[in-house]
Scaffold this motif. Structure first.
Motif, PDB file in Angstrom:
ATOM      1  N   ARG A  37       0.389  -0.800   0.416  1.00 10.81           N
ATOM      2  CA  ARG A  37      -0.187   0.373   0.092  1.00 10.81           C
ATOM      3  C   ARG A  37       0.922   0.960  -0.092  1.00 10.81           C
ATOM      4  N   VAL A  38       0.623   2.541  -0.909  1.00  5.38           N
ATOM      5  CA  VAL A  38       1.256   3.474  -0.509  1.00  5.38           C
ATOM      6  C   VAL A  38       1.442   4.110   0.912  1.00  5.38           C
ATOM      7  N   GLN A  39       2.968   4.306   1.042  1.00  7.62           N
ATOM      8  CA  GLN A  39       3.569   5.047   2.721  1.00  7.62           C
ATOM      9  C   GLN A  39       3.238   6.126   2.547  1.00  7.62           C
ATOM     10  N   PRO A  40       3.898   7.092   3.944  1.00  8.19           N
ATOM     11  CA  PRO A  40       4.225   7.694   3.816  1.00  8.19           C
ATOM     12  C   PRO A  40       5.483   8.530   3.495  1.00  8.19           C
ATOM     13  N   LEU A  41       5.599   9.472   2.720  1.00  8.92           N
ATOM     14  CA  LEU A  41       7.101   9.423   2.080  1.00  8.92           C
ATOM     15  C   LEU A  41       7.740   9.855   2.461  1.00  8.92           C
ATOM     16  N   SER A  42       9.071   9.563   2.543  1.00  7.27           N
ATOM     17  CA  SER A  42      10.179   9.054   3.595  1.00  7.27           C
ATOM     18  C   SER A  42      11.360  10.450   2.861  1.00  7.27           C
ATOM     19  N   GLY A  43      11.635  10.476   1.681  1.00 10.68           N
ATOM     20  CA  GLY A  43      13.203  11.232   1.054  1.00 10.68           C
ATOM     21  C   GLY A  43      12.144  12.956   0.981  1.00 10.68           C
ATOM     22  N   ASN A  44      10.365  12.849   0.187  1.00 10.55           N
ATOM     23  CA  ASN A  44      10.349  14.320   0.010  1.00 10.55           C
ATOM     24  C   ASN A  44       9.668  15.152   1.143  1.00 10.55           C
ATOM     25  N   PRO A  45      10.706  16.895   1.542  1.00  7.25           N
ATOM     26  CA  PRO A  45       9.334  16.889   2.400  1.00  7.25           C
ATOM     27  C   PRO A  45       7.920  17.563   2.293  1.00  7.25           C
ATOM     28  N   ASN A  46       7.609  17.551   0.983  1.00  6.52           N
ATOM     29  CA  ASN A  46       6.821  18.512   0.921  1.00  6.52           C
ATOM     30  C   ASN A  46       5.910  17.198   0.473  1.00  6.52           C
ATOM     31  N   GLY A  47       6.245  16.046   0.332  1.00  5.63           N
ATOM     32  CA  GLY A  47       5.364  15.072   0.080  1.00  5.63           C
ATOM     33  C   GLY A  47       4.904  14.990  -0.689  1.00  5.63           C
ATOM     34  N   VAL A  48       5.429  15.975  -2.469  1.00  3.57           N
ATOM     35  CA  VAL A  48       4.309  15.421  -3.303  1.00  3.57           C
ATOM     36  C   VAL A  48       5.104  15.315  -4.211  1.00  3.57           C
ATOM     37  N   ILE A  49       4.209  14.231  -5.262  1.00  6.12           N
ATOM     38  CA  ILE A  49       5.381  14.098  -6.934  1.00  6.12           C
ATOM     39  C   ILE A  49       5.857  14.919  -7.467  1.00  6.12           C
ATOM     40  N   ASP A  50       7.064  15.314  -8.104  1.00  4.46           N
ATOM     41  CA  ASP A  50       7.692  16.722  -8.655  1.00  4.46           C
ATOM     42  C   ASP A  50       7.654  15.784  -9.854  1.00  4.46           C
ATOM     43  N   PHE A  51       5.816  16.610 -11.416  1.00  2.00           N
ATOM     44  CA  PHE A  51       6.307  16.295 -11.914  1.00  2.00           C
ATOM     45  C   PHE A  51       7.085  16.779 -13.069  1.00  2.00           C
ATOM     46  N   ALA A  52       7.438  18.110 -13.003  1.00  2.00           N
ATOM     47  CA  ALA A  52       8.099  19.002 -13.802  1.00  2.00           C
ATOM     48  C   ALA A  52       9.283  18.216 -13.755  1.00  2.00           C
ATOM     49  N   ASN A  53      10.168  17.790 -13.127  1.00  6.49           N
ATOM     50  CA  ASN A  53      11.625  17.172 -13.343  1.00  6.49           C
ATOM     51  C   ASN A  53      11.245  15.447 -12.325  1.00  6.49           C
ATOM     52  N   ALA A  54      10.370  14.697 -12.935  1.00  3.65           N
ATOM     53  CA  ALA A  54      10.214  13.129 -13.121  1.00  3.65           C
ATOM     54  C   ALA A  54      11.501  12.776 -13.586  1.00  3.65           C
ATOM     55  N   LYS A  55      12.482  12.188 -12.909  1.00  4.25           N
ATOM     56  CA  LYS A  55      13.526  11.214 -14.269  1.00  4.25           C
ATOM     57  C   LYS A  55      12.544   9.652 -14.714  1.00  4.25           C
TER      58      LYS A  55
END
Length: 393
Positions: A37-55
């Motif tokens: 299941r989706v887990q709390p974000l660990s490395g992204n302090p804003n808790g959001v997907i970065d659509f503009a800079n996704a690798k």
């Protein structure tokens, strides 16, 4: 993210993830299914997907060249526990566009070069530069700027964003139920580590920063435990395997994306494969090496089954990172009404039989491979996901 010599992705310590083991009986044998299941974000302090800079998720690659000529599977490999589950083109096509990221610049329709004219006046198709010279064609889904990606069956495919240790990566995926995605297992879990990625977001028909049908949150990802724990049967460990397949349930709010886009069917056990081990494949995806991964690309190629590579299906293609998990479709498009002809064998339209899984380290072969859909993988995965979230199916 980097791949080792063995082709395994290395992840640096994400938060611990719960794993649910569900025992389900397939038509062949009982097979456990792992999910996260989706887990709390660990490395992204804003808790959001970065659509503009996704690798782009690096495309797993093998460092050996293909054998000269195209190996063929024995005819006995066809029609073993064959099954077909139809899709639905009933999506209403209603859009609700969201701007997720700035548009990539310098993307425009380009008239392709005619190439080298043969002595007989026929121009060559795109081919790999090394044996087996595998013909294919690749083009933008919307090469004429006509928003083709917003029509069915194109719009049933899209981009899949997710987090790996706080960094945003992207794969490709497609709907096979109103709220159920199919993608590659290496887009949901790190082979052999027991670790899942997290926070999947699906964008149907993604178009250069725009989400014409909105964005949809992933709830639970399912992969076979043999892939997650590294015991899968692989010709190249972690790269060319039998079960690089996964499904993801999407959050059901007031609706599901399939109500707008429709969804593709899927089949397993050799559907569409002729006695020579061949089938015609249409591939959809978002490779970063083509148009910066900003728009949907379509590839078409004759495929063959390679017994030396875990019975994976091989096609000609120059898609790369970001295309992982994109659907491999038989009988693509809106079929004709037959007025004197017949539909032939295995005519079910828009049927997914694999997803983009791997390529070659040496890019000259211009080929990619996919784990076969079987009653052990796709059937178990769909059954587990639909049992956990019936409303998405």
């Amino acid at each position: 993210m980097k791949f080792s010599k063995s082709g395994l992705a290395k992840m640096a310590g994400p938060a611990s993830l719960s794993v649910l083991i569900c025992g389900l009986a397939s038509q062949v044998q009982a097979q456990a299914v792992s999910s996260s299941r989706v887990q709390p974000l660990s490395g992204n302090p804003n808790g959001v997907i970065d659509f503009a800079n996704a690798k782009p998720m690096p495309l797993p690659r093998i460092d050996k060249a293909p054998a000269p000529g195209a190996p063929r599977a024995p005819s006995a490999a066809k029609k073993s526990s064959v099954g077909v589950v139809p899709g639905s083109d009933s999506g209403d096509g209603q859009t609700s566009p969201i701007q997720l990221a700035p548009a990539k610049s310098s993307l425009k329709a380009v008239t392709p070069s005619l190439g080298v004219t043969q002595a007989n006046g026929v121009t060559s198709q795109a081919n790999g530069q090394a044996a087996p010279y595998h013909p294919y064609t690749i083009a933008q889904a919307s090469a004429l700027k006509d928003k083709t990606q917003n029509s069915f069956p194109y719009r049933a495919a899209g981009k899949l964003f997710f987090l790996d240790n706080g960094q945003t990566f992207v794969c490709s995926a497609s709907l096979i139920k109103s709220g159920l995605l199919v993608t590659a297992a290496h887009c949901v879990a790190n082979f052999g580590t027991g670790q899942y990625y997290s926070d999947w977001v699906y964008v149907p028909a993604y178009d250069n920063g725009k989400a014409p049908y909105g964005k949809w949150k992933g709830v639970q990802a399912f992969a076979l435990p043999s892939y997650v724990n590294g015991s899968d049967s692989c010709a190249t460990p972690g790269v060319v395997c039998e079960n690089d397949v996964a499904v993801i349930t999407l959050y059901k709010g007031r609706s599901l994306p399939g109500k707008r886009t429709g969804w593709l069917g899927y089949a397993y056990g050799g559907f569409g494969v002729n006695p020579s081990g061949q089938a015609h494949i249409t591939q959809l995806g978002y490779p970063v090496g083509l148009d910066k991964g900003a728009v949907m690309e379509r590839g078409d190629s004759q495929s063959y089954i390679d017994p030396a590579n875990s019975n994976n299906t091989i096609i000609g293609s120059n898609m790369d990172g970001g295309s992982s998990g994109g659907p491999w479709i038989l009988n693509f498009g809106i079929g004709p009404t037959f007025t004197g002809e017949d539909a032939g064998v295995d005519p079910d339209p828009n049927t997914v039989v694999g997803v983009t899984s791997w390529g070659y380290t040496v890019t000259s072969p211009k080929e990619q491979g996919a784990s076969p859909f079987t009653s052990n993988n796709i059937v178990n995965l769909v059954n587990a996901a639909c049992a956990a979230s019936p409303l998405v199916c």
